[in-house]
Design an enzyme around this catalytic site. Sequence first.
Site, mmCIF file in Angstrom:
data_model
loop_
_atom_site.group_PDB
_atom_site.id
_atom_site.type_symbol
_atom_site.label_atom_id
_atom_site.label_comp_id
_atom_site.label_asym_id
_atom_site.label_seq_id
_atom_site.Cartn_x
_atom_site.Cartn_y
_atom_site.Cartn_z
ATOM 1 C CE LYS A 211 -6.947 -2.391 6.949
ATOM 2 N NZ LYS A 211 -7.204 -0.927 6.914
ATOM 3 C CE LYS B 62 -4.599 -0.080 0.477
ATOM 4 N NZ LYS B 62 -5.226 -0.887 1.548
ATOM 5 C CE LYS C 149 -4.015 3.671 2.225
ATOM 6 N NZ LYS C 149 -5.224 3.117 2.855
ATOM 7 C CG ASP D 81 -10.264 -1.197 5.288
ATOM 8 O OD1 ASP D 81 -10.504 -1.649 6.409
ATOM 9 O OD2 ASP D 81 -9.203 -0.559 5.050
ATOM 10 C CG ASP E 285 -7.791 2.052 0.769
ATOM 11 O OD1 ASP E 285 -8.971 2.467 0.885
ATOM 12 O OD2 ASP E 285 -7.147 1.556 1.721
ATOM 13 C CB SER F 21 -0.859 -0.024 1.261
ATOM 14 O OG SER F 21 -1.622 1.160 1.378
ATOM 15 N N GLY G 19 -3.659 -4.073 6.253
ATOM 16 C CA GLY G 19 -2.621 -3.723 7.229
ATOM 17 C C GLY G 19 -2.940 -2.409 7.901
ATOM 18 C CD GLU H 291 -8.714 -1.172 0.957
ATOM 19 O OE1 GLU H 291 -7.764 -1.377 0.180
ATOM 20 O OE2 GLU H 291 -8.597 -1.238 2.192
HETATM 21 O O1 OSB Z 1 -7.040 1.611 4.694
HETATM 22 O O2 OSB Z 1 -5.825 -0.073 4.415
HETATM 23 C C1 OSB Z 1 -6.008 1.029 4.932
HETATM 24 C C2 OSB Z 1 -2.887 2.139 6.842
HETATM 25 C C3 OSB Z 1 -3.460 2.751 7.931
HETATM 26 C C4 OSB Z 1 -4.825 2.830 8.010
HETATM 27 C C5 OSB Z 1 -5.622 2.284 7.006
HETATM 28 C C6 OSB Z 1 -5.051 1.650 5.915
HETATM 29 C C7 OSB Z 1 -3.654 1.607 5.823
HETATM 30 C C8 OSB Z 1 -2.957 1.047 4.686
HETATM 31 C C9 OSB Z 1 -1.551 0.586 4.932
HETATM 32 O O3 OSB Z 1 -3.391 0.996 3.573
HETATM 33 C C10 OSB Z 1 -1.433 -0.873 5.054
HETATM 34 C C11 OSB Z 1 -0.064 -1.257 5.557
HETATM 35 O O4 OSB Z 1 0.898 -1.148 4.788
HETATM 36 O O5 OSB Z 1 0.040 -1.644 6.743
HETATM 37 MG MG MG Z 2 -8.211 0.441 3.416
#
Ligand code: OSB
Ligand code: MG
Length: 385
Positions: free
Chosen positions: A278, A177, A179, A254, A204, A151, A306, A229
């Site tokens: 998660k 992924k 953001k 999510d 996402d 991500s 994550g 996402e």
């Molecule tokens: O939405 O998946 C998410 C990190 C913090 C809060 C929400 C998210 C995320 C990530 C990072 O996308 C995932 C990771 O690398 O741990």
């Molecule tokens: Mg997410």
Amino acid sequence: MVRAAAAARGFEDRMSFRVELVRLRQIRLPLVQPFETSFGRTSERRIVLVEAVAGDVSGWGEVTAGEHPFYNEEWTESAWLILRDYAVPRVLGREIAAAADVSPLLKQIRGHRMARGGLEAAIWDLEARLFERPLWRHIGGVNREIQCGVSIGIQPTVADLLRKIEAELAAGYQRIKVKIRPGWDIQVLAEVRREFPGIRLMADANCAYTLADTEHLRRLDEFNLMMLEQPLGHDEIIDHAELQSKMLTPICLDEAIRTAHHADQAIRMRACKIINIKLGRVGGFAEARRVHAVAAKAGAPVWCGGMLEAGIGRAHNVALSTLAGFILPGDVSASKRYWKRDITRPPIDITPKGTIAVSDEPGFGYEIDADFVRSITEREEIFAR
Ligand code: OSB
Ligand code: MG
């Protein structure tokens, strides 16, 4: 051998155990690079660790709450208070027949699933260690190797993002992924696709849009994304169903999936085709397995999300990802992407194929770096009975 060792602990005869002591620790750990999403920017994590002790055996959990109540309602401080005043007192000193019974003990507490999940996961780890069994097998995992993606947070420029993607692909990661948020979406993805036409790519939004953005979001259909996402509200299922009916890109939920019941509702309403599971968000392994079962029954793929975890949470994510339904690469990636030094050893890393091979050690499979944990602990409290 395993049975003998478990029996030697007096565990096998009783087939139940008592959590005699819980130690909460709050650690502070800077990220190697800031992580930016539509809801904020994180440079340093403040993480609550849970150690649950029975006899001479410790199980470990990591609370996945962020530093502020911006991803969901929880944050480091709320997790500490919930654990101290509500969750720990409900399990401490109790005869526990199985780790699966812990989640019901904590059910009276509304919400605060990450806090509850940190304790629950510690007790699963504890139980696995009492059985001298790897956690991944103990929870019902089947795959010895998991598929990994990354991500990538919002970057200062598109050029920065393209450089990051190139490096992660070179490292072997199987999907990227990105953001997104209003102002960092269509144009950015268009450039990513132009540069990397064939990669497994997804986006996402972390709830940054509303149904009023439907036409805008429909433009994402041209980028052949694996999924989009959580584009809409954090507790929204109905609006996602409406959006999904107007988009080709599969929606993955999510934030909106906090229970197996939500997963069932979302799938029945066609609000999503894929679920990001998660561990913390759903309150631990028992509920994560139920979400996994609901999705499997409906034929919906799942993957492991994550929360910028340190080594304990990361190892738990690896274990969760070994369940049969986790057929898509997760956001479970190498320790070094987050930390100069992780709290567990050896650091988690991927193979050149972009996978993580599970450990066969008992419990979550890594060593706690006790000296390092001590050096970054900002508060600690022990509960015993
Ligand atoms: O939405 O998946 C998410 C990190 C913090 C809060 C929400 C998210 C995320 C990530 C990072 O996308 C995932 C990771 O690398 O741990
Ligand atoms: Mg997410």
